[in-house]
Design a protein around this motif. Structure first.
Motif, mmCIF file in Angstrom:
data_model
loop_
_atom_site.group_PDB
_atom_site.id
_atom_site.type_symbol
_atom_site.label_atom_id
_atom_site.label_comp_id
_atom_site.label_asym_id
_atom_site.label_seq_id
_atom_site.Cartn_x
_atom_site.Cartn_y
_atom_site.Cartn_z
ATOM 1 N N MET A 10 16.288 65.529 97.535
ATOM 2 C CA MET A 10 16.989 65.842 97.829
ATOM 3 C C MET A 10 17.243 67.258 97.507
ATOM 4 S SD MET A 10 21.060 65.326 97.398
ATOM 5 C CE MET A 10 21.193 63.629 97.635
ATOM 6 N N PRO A 11 17.976 68.393 98.181
ATOM 7 C CA PRO A 11 18.083 69.653 97.596
ATOM 8 C C PRO A 11 18.924 69.226 96.897
ATOM 9 C CG PRO A 11 17.942 69.583 100.035
ATOM 10 C CD PRO A 11 18.106 68.123 100.268
ATOM 11 N N LEU A 12 18.410 70.574 96.098
ATOM 12 C CA LEU A 12 19.131 70.825 93.944
ATOM 13 C C LEU A 12 20.464 70.855 94.144
ATOM 14 C CD1 LEU A 12 19.774 70.236 91.497
ATOM 15 C CD2 LEU A 12 18.636 72.490 90.924
ATOM 16 N N GLU A 29 16.339 69.711 84.385
ATOM 17 C CA GLU A 29 15.421 70.806 84.483
ATOM 18 C C GLU A 29 14.174 71.242 85.929
ATOM 19 O OE1 GLU A 29 10.976 68.950 81.274
ATOM 20 O OE2 GLU A 29 12.680 67.834 82.042
ATOM 21 N N GLU A 30 13.201 72.517 85.253
ATOM 22 C CA GLU A 30 12.608 72.303 85.924
ATOM 23 C C GLU A 30 10.963 72.553 86.182
ATOM 24 O OE1 GLU A 30 11.769 77.655 87.162
ATOM 25 O OE2 GLU A 30 13.854 76.702 87.653
ATOM 26 N N THR A 31 10.434 72.120 86.902
ATOM 27 C CA THR A 31 8.959 71.968 86.604
ATOM 28 C C THR A 31 7.942 73.585 87.309
ATOM 29 O OG1 THR A 31 7.049 70.721 86.863
ATOM 30 C CG2 THR A 31 8.130 69.893 88.514
ATOM 31 N N LYS A 32 6.905 73.292 86.796
ATOM 32 C CA LYS A 32 6.736 74.593 88.206
ATOM 33 C C LYS A 32 5.126 74.293 88.156
ATOM 34 C CE LYS A 32 8.938 77.932 86.592
ATOM 35 N NZ LYS A 32 9.644 78.810 87.039
ATOM 36 N N SER A 33 4.606 74.165 90.002
ATOM 37 C CA SER A 33 3.538 73.655 90.545
ATOM 38 C C SER A 33 2.424 74.648 90.646
ATOM 39 C CB SER A 33 3.573 74.588 91.841
ATOM 40 O OG SER A 33 2.405 74.384 92.739
ATOM 41 N N SER A 44 14.344 77.383 98.054
ATOM 42 C CA SER A 44 14.070 76.141 98.393
ATOM 43 C C SER A 44 13.991 74.977 96.802
ATOM 44 C CB SER A 44 13.169 75.874 99.371
ATOM 45 O OG SER A 44 13.153 74.435 99.065
ATOM 46 N N ILE A 45 14.815 74.674 95.881
ATOM 47 C CA ILE A 45 14.785 74.204 95.004
ATOM 48 C C ILE A 45 15.344 72.239 95.421
ATOM 49 C CG2 ILE A 45 14.616 73.474 92.339
ATOM 50 C CD1 ILE A 45 15.806 76.125 91.953
ATOM 51 N N TYR A 46 14.393 71.739 94.956
ATOM 52 C CA TYR A 46 14.325 70.298 95.332
ATOM 53 C C TYR A 46 13.882 69.277 94.331
ATOM 54 C CZ TYR A 46 9.517 69.178 96.394
ATOM 55 O OH TYR A 46 8.073 69.585 95.994
ATOM 56 N N VAL A 47 14.545 67.873 94.553
ATOM 57 C CA VAL A 47 14.972 67.313 93.308
ATOM 58 C C VAL A 47 13.447 65.672 93.340
ATOM 59 C CG1 VAL A 47 15.667 64.706 92.018
ATOM 60 C CG2 VAL A 47 17.446 66.916 92.759
ATOM 61 N N ILE A 57 22.536 61.773 84.365
ATOM 62 C CA ILE A 57 21.629 61.462 84.572
ATOM 63 C C ILE A 57 20.653 63.076 84.338
ATOM 64 C CG2 ILE A 57 21.209 61.860 87.599
ATOM 65 C CD1 ILE A 57 23.612 60.177 87.996
ATOM 66 N N HIS A 58 19.633 63.390 84.595
ATOM 67 C CA HIS A 58 18.562 64.217 84.715
ATOM 68 C C HIS A 58 17.871 64.404 85.460
ATOM 69 C CE1 HIS A 58 16.085 66.845 82.401
ATOM 70 N NE2 HIS A 58 15.202 66.438 82.487
ATOM 71 N N PHE A 59 17.843 65.554 86.115
ATOM 72 C CA PHE A 59 17.068 65.946 87.428
ATOM 73 C C PHE A 59 15.711 66.437 86.797
ATOM 74 C CE2 PHE A 59 21.166 66.287 90.146
ATOM 75 C CZ PHE A 59 20.924 64.350 90.381
#
Length: 87
Positions: A10-12, A29-33, A44-47, A57-59
């Protein structure tokens, strides 16, 4: 208890609005590719993962990946047609 699996993919922005509407606490929390074949669309940030941590809840989220020009060039066949990558 809410089935948090509904948030995967889902879009954040939308996921956050659902939780705010229900007054449910959450963290992000954000992760990087690390891929060199795709570029990130930072609009475009998504879960990618949803878990319960400390009664909230932690995304884990990531930017949508887009095919880079290099990948497009590799995927072009001899006729110049583009082969859509399969994800």
């Amino acid at each position: 208890m809410m089935d948090i699996r509904i948030f995967i993919g889902m879009p954040l922005r939308y996921a956050k609005s659902v939780l705010k509407e229900k007054d449910i606490p959450f963290t992000v929390e954000e992760t990087k590719s690390r891929s060199h074949f795709f570029k990130c669309n930072e609009q475009s940030i998504y879960v990618i993962r949803a878990t319960y941590v400390n009664e909230q809840i932690h995304f884990l989220v990531n930017y949508s990946l887009e095919v880079s020009n290099d990948v497009c060039n590799v995927l072009r066949d001899r006729n110049g047609d583009y082969e859509e990558p399969i994800f």
